[in-house]
Write a protein that holds these residues in place. Sequence first.
Motif, PDB file in Angstrom:
ATOM      1  N   VAL A  70       0.838  -1.209   0.000  1.00 30.29           N
ATOM      2  CA  VAL A  70       0.000   0.000   0.000  1.00 30.29           C
ATOM      3  C   VAL A  70       0.869   1.254   0.000  1.00 30.29           C
ATOM      4  CG1 VAL A  70      -1.700   1.347   1.308  1.00 30.29           C
ATOM      5  CG2 VAL A  70      -1.980  -1.127   1.076  1.00 30.29           C
ATOM      6  N   GLY A  71       1.850   1.323   0.891  1.00 32.09           N
ATOM      7  CA  GLY A  71       2.723   2.491   0.963  1.00 32.09           C
ATOM      8  C   GLY A  71       3.509   2.696  -0.323  1.00 32.09           C
ATOM      9  N   THR A  72       4.015   1.618  -0.885  1.00 32.51           N
ATOM     10  CA  THR A  72       4.765   1.696  -2.139  1.00 32.51           C
ATOM     11  C   THR A  72       3.869   2.211  -3.258  1.00 32.51           C
ATOM     12  OG1 THR A  72       6.242  -0.079  -1.443  1.00 32.51           O
ATOM     13  CG2 THR A  72       6.101   0.347  -3.812  1.00 32.51           C
ATOM     14  N   ALA A  73       2.631   1.726  -3.322  1.00 26.08           N
ATOM     15  CA  ALA A  73       1.695   2.171  -4.365  1.00 26.08           C
ATOM     16  C   ALA A  73       1.337   3.647  -4.188  1.00 26.08           C
ATOM     17  CB  ALA A  73       0.441   1.313  -4.347  1.00 26.08           C
ATOM     18  N   LEU A  74       1.118   4.071  -2.953  1.00 28.91           N
ATOM     19  CA  LEU A  74       0.798   5.477  -2.709  1.00 28.91           C
ATOM     20  C   LEU A  74       1.975   6.379  -3.067  1.00 28.91           C
ATOM     21  CD1 LEU A  74      -1.155   5.147   0.644  1.00 28.91           C
ATOM     22  CD2 LEU A  74      -2.066   6.077  -1.500  1.00 28.91           C
ATOM     23  N   LEU A  75       3.183   5.964  -2.691  1.00 29.42           N
ATOM     24  CA  LEU A  75       4.366   6.759  -3.027  1.00 29.42           C
ATOM     25  C   LEU A  75       4.545   6.828  -4.539  1.00 29.42           C
ATOM     26  CD1 LEU A  75       6.804   8.405  -2.127  1.00 29.42           C
ATOM     27  CD2 LEU A  75       8.088   6.254  -1.967  1.00 29.42           C
ATOM     28  N   ALA A  76       4.333   5.725  -5.235  1.00 30.73           N
ATOM     29  CA  ALA A  76       4.460   5.710  -6.696  1.00 30.73           C
ATOM     30  C   ALA A  76       3.442   6.649  -7.348  1.00 30.73           C
ATOM     31  CB  ALA A  76       4.291   4.289  -7.232  1.00 30.73           C
ATOM     32  N   PRO A 103      13.248   2.965   7.355  1.00 31.54           N
ATOM     33  CA  PRO A 103      13.613   1.836   6.482  1.00 31.54           C
ATOM     34  C   PRO A 103      12.809   1.798   5.180  1.00 31.54           C
ATOM     35  CG  PRO A 103      13.428   1.086   8.741  1.00 31.54           C
ATOM     36  CD  PRO A 103      12.909   2.497   8.707  1.00 31.54           C
ATOM     37  N   PHE A 104      11.542   2.158   5.242  1.00 22.79           N
ATOM     38  CA  PHE A 104      10.710   2.202   4.036  1.00 22.79           C
ATOM     39  C   PHE A 104      11.298   3.181   3.022  1.00 22.79           C
ATOM     40  CE2 PHE A 104       7.428   4.555   1.698  1.00 22.79           C
ATOM     41  CZ  PHE A 104       6.885   3.536   0.935  1.00 22.79           C
ATOM     42  N   TYR A 105      11.582   4.385   3.471  1.00 20.44           N
ATOM     43  CA  TYR A 105      12.108   5.400   2.554  1.00 20.44           C
ATOM     44  C   TYR A 105      13.497   5.037   2.035  1.00 20.44           C
ATOM     45  CZ  TYR A 105       8.130   8.410   3.448  1.00 20.44           C
ATOM     46  OH  TYR A 105       6.863   8.916   3.519  1.00 20.44           O
ATOM     47  N   LEU A 106      14.340   4.471   2.875  1.00 17.41           N
ATOM     48  CA  LEU A 106      15.665   4.044   2.414  1.00 17.41           C
ATOM     49  C   LEU A 106      15.520   2.967   1.337  1.00 17.41           C
ATOM     50  CD1 LEU A 106      17.648   3.954   5.785  1.00 17.41           C
ATOM     51  CD2 LEU A 106      17.715   5.733   4.006  1.00 17.41           C
ATOM     52  N   HIS A 107      14.589   2.045   1.533  1.00 11.40           N
ATOM     53  CA  HIS A 107      14.331   0.987   0.547  1.00 11.40           C
ATOM     54  C   HIS A 107      13.830   1.578  -0.781  1.00 11.40           C
ATOM     55  CE1 HIS A 107      13.353  -3.005  -0.933  1.00 11.40           C
ATOM     56  NE2 HIS A 107      12.173  -2.543  -1.296  1.00 11.40           N
ATOM     57  N   ALA A 117      16.720  13.610   9.512  1.00 13.27           N
ATOM     58  CA  ALA A 117      15.288  13.365   9.375  1.00 13.27           C
ATOM     59  C   ALA A 117      14.777  13.863   8.028  1.00 13.27           C
ATOM     60  CB  ALA A 117      14.531  14.052  10.507  1.00 13.27           C
ATOM     61  N   ARG A 118      15.643  14.473   7.237  1.00 15.67           N
ATOM     62  CA  ARG A 118      15.269  14.988   5.909  1.00 15.67           C
ATOM     63  C   ARG A 118      15.924  14.101   4.855  1.00 15.67           C
ATOM     64  NH1 ARG A 118      11.917  17.958   3.465  1.00 15.67           N
ATOM     65  NH2 ARG A 118      12.582  19.597   2.074  1.00 15.67           N
ATOM     66  N   LEU A 119      15.109  13.508   3.989  1.00 10.80           N
ATOM     67  CA  LEU A 119      15.586  12.563   2.990  1.00 10.80           C
ATOM     68  C   LEU A 119      15.291  13.072   1.584  1.00 10.80           C
ATOM     69  CD1 LEU A 119      14.107   9.369   4.676  1.00 10.80           C
ATOM     70  CD2 LEU A 119      16.415  10.270   4.963  1.00 10.80           C
ATOM     71  N   SER A 120      16.062  12.576   0.616  1.00  7.51           N
ATOM     72  CA  SER A 120      15.884  13.005  -0.762  1.00  7.51           C
ATOM     73  C   SER A 120      16.227  11.858  -1.702  1.00  7.51           C
ATOM     74  CB  SER A 120      16.811  14.201  -1.038  1.00  7.51           C
ATOM     75  OG  SER A 120      16.738  14.586  -2.395  1.00  7.51           O
ATOM     76  N   ARG A 121      15.637  11.899  -2.909  1.00  4.96           N
ATOM     77  CA  ARG A 121      16.016  10.957  -3.961  1.00  4.96           C
ATOM     78  C   ARG A 121      15.792  11.633  -5.311  1.00  4.96           C
ATOM     79  NH1 ARG A 121      11.386   6.236  -4.677  1.00  4.96           N
ATOM     80  NH2 ARG A 121       9.664   7.627  -5.219  1.00  4.96           N
ATOM     81  N   PRO A 122      16.633  11.282  -6.275  1.00  5.09           N
ATOM     82  CA  PRO A 122      16.421  11.815  -7.628  1.00  5.09           C
ATOM     83  C   PRO A 122      15.250  11.081  -8.289  1.00  5.09           C
ATOM     84  CG  PRO A 122      18.314  10.366  -7.610  1.00  5.09           C
ATOM     85  CD  PRO A 122      17.840  10.469  -6.181  1.00  5.09           C
ATOM     86  N   LEU A 123      14.552  11.773  -9.165  1.00  9.64           N
ATOM     87  CA  LEU A 123      13.477  11.154  -9.928  1.00  9.64           C
ATOM     88  C   LEU A 123      13.944  11.031 -11.371  1.00  9.64           C
ATOM     89  CD1 LEU A 123      10.318  12.976  -8.560  1.00  9.64           C
ATOM     90  CD2 LEU A 123      11.243  10.754  -7.899  1.00  9.64           C
ATOM     91  N   PRO A 124      14.057   9.801 -11.871  1.00  8.97           N
ATOM     92  CA  PRO A 124      14.516   9.612 -13.255  1.00  8.97           C
ATOM     93  C   PRO A 124      13.496  10.128 -14.260  1.00  8.97           C
ATOM     94  CG  PRO A 124      13.975   7.500 -12.232  1.00  8.97           C
ATOM     95  CD  PRO A 124      13.775   8.565 -11.201  1.00  8.97           C
TER      96      PRO A 124
END
Length: 124
Positions: A70-76, A103-107, A117-124
């Motif tokens: 559910v979380g993965t689908a919502l994030l997507a 752990p969810f966000y790191l995955h 507490a602040r995380l980031s990721r590039p979006l392809p």
Amino acid sequence: MRRLISAQCALPRIRAEIEIPGGAPGWLGWLVATDAGGAVVGVAAGGVPVPGEGEVYALAVAPGSRRTGVGTALLAAATDRMRAYDAREQRVKLPVDGDPALPFYLHQGFTALADPARLSRPLP
């Protein structure tokens, strides 16, 4: 989810956002996941408050529905919305260092910024 709803869905906050001329800058709205019976099992909210930079404002999954995708689908789905508004990066701020959602966000490919507490990721 109750804590999230009480903080993010308080009537004064919603009223303030509605009264902003042209709407809240960068706000893309809420996404809601339900089970087959219509019960809410997860919610997510996000936006693109700065050009090129998506922000996950909230993501919560009911305890009985965690680790089911559910979380993965919502994030997507939130990510797809952000990409449609030209976001090339996505950020999230966790409520506390060592938050259980870390752990969810790191995955999902997020990495810590200067503030752990602040995380980031590039979006392809």
